[in-house]
Write a protein that holds these residues in place. Sequence first.
Motif, PDB file in Angstrom:
ATOM      1  N   TYR A 113       5.825  -6.550 -40.750  1.00  0.00           N
ATOM      2  CA  TYR A 113       5.720  -7.954 -40.350  1.00  0.00           C
ATOM      3  C   TYR A 113       6.455  -8.122 -39.024  1.00  0.00           C
ATOM      4  O   TYR A 113       7.665  -7.920 -38.945  1.00  0.00           O
ATOM      5  N   PHE A 114       5.707  -8.505 -37.991  1.00  0.00           N
ATOM      6  CA  PHE A 114       6.243  -8.556 -36.632  1.00  0.00           C
ATOM      7  C   PHE A 114       6.416 -10.000 -36.176  1.00  0.00           C
ATOM      8  O   PHE A 114       5.631 -10.884 -36.528  1.00  0.00           O
ATOM      9  N   MET A 115       7.443 -10.187 -35.358  1.00  0.00           N
ATOM     10  CA  MET A 115       7.624 -11.469 -34.678  1.00  0.00           C
ATOM     11  C   MET A 115       8.009 -11.184 -33.238  1.00  0.00           C
ATOM     12  O   MET A 115       9.068 -10.621 -32.970  1.00  0.00           O
ATOM     13  N   LYS A 116       7.120 -11.531 -32.324  1.00  0.00           N
ATOM     14  CA  LYS A 116       7.373 -11.308 -30.903  1.00  0.00           C
ATOM     15  C   LYS A 116       8.191 -12.466 -30.353  1.00  0.00           C
ATOM     16  O   LYS A 116       7.788 -13.632 -30.454  1.00  0.00           O
ATOM     17  N   LEU A 117       9.340 -12.138 -29.773  1.00  0.00           N
ATOM     18  CA  LEU A 117      10.209 -13.170 -29.218  1.00  0.00           C
ATOM     19  C   LEU A 117       9.705 -13.608 -27.853  1.00  0.00           C
ATOM     20  O   LEU A 117       9.032 -12.859 -27.141  1.00  0.00           O
ATOM     21  N   TYR A 166      19.632   5.390 -43.134  1.00  0.00           N
ATOM     22  CA  TYR A 166      19.300   5.553 -44.546  1.00  0.00           C
ATOM     23  C   TYR A 166      17.870   6.020 -44.774  1.00  0.00           C
ATOM     24  O   TYR A 166      17.597   6.774 -45.698  1.00  0.00           O
ATOM     25  N   ASN A 167      16.952   5.592 -43.941  1.00  0.00           N
ATOM     26  CA  ASN A 167      15.548   5.866 -44.205  1.00  0.00           C
ATOM     27  C   ASN A 167      14.771   5.908 -42.901  1.00  0.00           C
ATOM     28  O   ASN A 167      15.289   5.569 -41.833  1.00  0.00           O
ATOM     29  N   THR A 168      13.511   6.324 -43.003  1.00  0.00           N
ATOM     30  CA  THR A 168      12.573   6.287 -41.886  1.00  0.00           C
ATOM     31  C   THR A 168      11.454   5.323 -42.240  1.00  0.00           C
ATOM     32  O   THR A 168      10.898   5.387 -43.337  1.00  0.00           O
ATOM     33  N   TYR A 169      11.118   4.438 -41.316  1.00  0.00           N
ATOM     34  CA  TYR A 169      10.183   3.356 -41.596  1.00  0.00           C
ATOM     35  C   TYR A 169       8.915   3.532 -40.766  1.00  0.00           C
ATOM     36  O   TYR A 169       8.975   3.888 -39.589  1.00  0.00           O
ATOM     37  N   GLY A 170       7.780   3.268 -41.404  1.00  0.00           N
ATOM     38  CA  GLY A 170       6.497   3.409 -40.732  1.00  0.00           C
ATOM     39  C   GLY A 170       6.314   2.386 -39.625  1.00  0.00           C
ATOM     40  O   GLY A 170       7.078   1.426 -39.486  1.00  0.00           O
ATOM     41  N   ILE A 210      14.200  -4.585 -37.591  1.00  0.00           N
ATOM     42  CA  ILE A 210      14.234  -3.732 -36.402  1.00  0.00           C
ATOM     43  C   ILE A 210      13.999  -4.593 -35.168  1.00  0.00           C
ATOM     44  O   ILE A 210      13.013  -5.335 -35.098  1.00  0.00           O
ATOM     45  N   LEU A 211      14.900  -4.494 -34.226  1.00  0.00           N
ATOM     46  CA  LEU A 211      14.784  -5.216 -32.955  1.00  0.00           C
ATOM     47  C   LEU A 211      14.685  -4.194 -31.833  1.00  0.00           C
ATOM     48  O   LEU A 211      15.575  -3.365 -31.651  1.00  0.00           O
ATOM     49  N   LYS A 212      13.578  -4.253 -31.070  1.00  0.00           N
ATOM     50  CA  LYS A 212      13.367  -3.334 -29.950  1.00  0.00           C
ATOM     51  C   LYS A 212      13.055  -4.140 -28.697  1.00  0.00           C
ATOM     52  O   LYS A 212      12.344  -5.141 -28.755  1.00  0.00           O
ATOM     53  N   PHE A 213      13.582  -3.665 -27.575  1.00  0.00           N
ATOM     54  CA  PHE A 213      13.246  -4.321 -26.317  1.00  0.00           C
ATOM     55  C   PHE A 213      13.520  -3.380 -25.146  1.00  0.00           C
ATOM     56  O   PHE A 213      14.287  -2.415 -25.261  1.00  0.00           O
ATOM     57  N   PHE A 214      12.858  -3.677 -24.020  1.00  0.00           N
ATOM     58  CA  PHE A 214      13.034  -2.948 -22.770  1.00  0.00           C
ATOM     59  C   PHE A 214      13.673  -3.867 -21.741  1.00  0.00           C
ATOM     60  O   PHE A 214      13.396  -5.070 -21.708  1.00  0.00           O
ATOM     61  N   LEU A 215      14.514  -3.281 -20.899  1.00  0.00           N
ATOM     62  CA  LEU A 215      15.076  -3.978 -19.750  1.00  0.00           C
ATOM     63  C   LEU A 215      14.781  -3.151 -18.506  1.00  0.00           C
ATOM     64  O   LEU A 215      14.720  -1.920 -18.565  1.00  0.00           O
ATOM     65  N   ASN A 216      14.618  -3.829 -17.380  1.00  0.00           N
ATOM     66  CA  ASN A 216      14.296  -3.140 -16.139  1.00  0.00           C
ATOM     67  C   ASN A 216      15.122  -3.717 -15.002  1.00  0.00           C
ATOM     68  O   ASN A 216      15.167  -4.937 -14.820  1.00  0.00           O
ATOM     69  N   PHE A 260      -0.862  -3.433 -39.601  1.00  0.00           N
ATOM     70  CA  PHE A 260      -0.907  -2.009 -39.909  1.00  0.00           C
ATOM     71  C   PHE A 260      -0.576  -1.184 -38.666  1.00  0.00           C
ATOM     72  O   PHE A 260      -0.602  -1.687 -37.538  1.00  0.00           O
ATOM     73  N   LEU A 261      -0.293   0.080 -38.916  1.00  0.00           N
ATOM     74  CA  LEU A 261       0.158   0.978 -37.857  1.00  0.00           C
ATOM     75  C   LEU A 261      -0.823   1.045 -36.697  1.00  0.00           C
ATOM     76  O   LEU A 261      -0.441   0.965 -35.533  1.00  0.00           O
ATOM     77  N   ASP A 262      -2.112   1.176 -36.999  1.00  0.00           N
ATOM     78  CA  ASP A 262      -3.102   1.336 -35.935  1.00  0.00           C
ATOM     79  C   ASP A 262      -3.382   0.034 -35.193  1.00  0.00           C
ATOM     80  O   ASP A 262      -3.963   0.050 -34.108  1.00  0.00           O
ATOM     81  N   GLU A 263      -2.969  -1.089 -35.741  1.00  0.00           N
ATOM     82  CA  GLU A 263      -3.208  -2.373 -35.088  1.00  0.00           C
ATOM     83  C   GLU A 263      -2.194  -2.663 -33.983  1.00  0.00           C
ATOM     84  O   GLU A 263      -2.494  -3.400 -33.046  1.00  0.00           O
ATOM     85  N   VAL A 264      -1.020  -2.108 -34.097  1.00  0.00           N
ATOM     86  CA  VAL A 264       0.047  -2.413 -33.133  1.00  0.00           C
ATOM     87  C   VAL A 264       0.503  -1.175 -32.363  1.00  0.00           C
ATOM     88  O   VAL A 264       1.475  -1.234 -31.621  1.00  0.00           O
ATOM     89  N   TRP A 265      -0.197  -0.064 -32.528  1.00  0.00           N
ATOM     90  CA  TRP A 265       0.186   1.182 -31.865  1.00  0.00           C
ATOM     91  C   TRP A 265       1.648   1.509 -32.163  1.00  0.00           C
ATOM     92  O   TRP A 265       2.421   1.861 -31.278  1.00  0.00           O
ATOM     93  N   GLY A 266       2.019   1.361 -33.413  1.00  0.00           N
ATOM     94  CA  GLY A 266       3.417   1.549 -33.785  1.00  0.00           C
ATOM     95  C   GLY A 266       3.761   2.999 -34.065  1.00  0.00           C
ATOM     96  O   GLY A 266       2.892   3.839 -34.301  1.00  0.00           O
ATOM     97  N   PHE A 267       5.052   3.280 -34.029  1.00  0.00           N
ATOM     98  CA  PHE A 267       5.577   4.602 -34.347  1.00  0.00           C
ATOM     99  C   PHE A 267       6.641   4.453 -35.425  1.00  0.00           C
ATOM    100  O   PHE A 267       7.253   3.394 -35.575  1.00  0.00           O
ATOM    101  N   SER A 268       6.852   5.525 -36.150  1.00  0.00           N
ATOM    102  CA  SER A 268       7.888   5.502 -37.178  1.00  0.00           C
ATOM    103  C   SER A 268       9.259   5.303 -36.542  1.00  0.00           C
ATOM    104  O   SER A 268       9.534   5.809 -35.457  1.00  0.00           O
ATOM    105  N   THR A 269      10.093   4.567 -37.237  1.00  0.00           N
ATOM    106  CA  THR A 269      11.450   4.290 -36.765  1.00  0.00           C
ATOM    107  C   THR A 269      12.440   4.898 -37.751  1.00  0.00           C
ATOM    108  O   THR A 269      12.377   4.617 -38.945  1.00  0.00           O
TER     109      THR A 269
END
Length: 200
Positions: free
Chosen positions: A62-66, A54-58, A94-100, A41-50
Amino acid sequence: MPKPIYREKETTDYCKGWAHFPCPVAEKSISLTSSAWLYNFLDEVWGFSTYALYNTYGGGGYFMKLDVNSDVSQKIFVELNENSWFDNQTRAVILKFFLNNANANLFVYAKFVDEFPEIAGFLPYSTISVFRLYLHYGQEGNFIMFFELVFLLITLFATINIAYQIHRPQDLFQVSLEYSGHFGTQNELYTCRLLCLCLN
């Protein structure tokens, strides 16, 4: 930004392959993707809408951490594909990642969204943002900080000068018109406006 379209979402926890509970005892210990079949759920993963095309997703789903290791990440994708993690009920991946880059003091935030609307088809969407999180870092940061301080002092002096010239004990209306029309005054006013924009 697309207007959110709220629909009833699947929030049930499953075993691998979308199988119903109870799961095999050894699944968590031998499977790389056991957590991918559990709804977060949203509050469990500190997620934001994406938002996408076509649409906006909460923020929930279902998450899979690589993994950091490329070989392990490839095995995760293979296992997800073999067990139909992406099926005809999937509306977005949805695939999100940070690079530094520590040497250049640069951060990259990348988001790739693949949408599968109910009307069939495939809609790709991506955003890539490059930014500096720490402006005052290293020799270049000290250089920037020095000129910011100089700019602040010049702006402060110009502001005091403007206030003094406008409020001199003379005909205020005449002085204001004469002073505001001066070329140097215009530059000082633009400098003050620029400072306000920078502070905002």
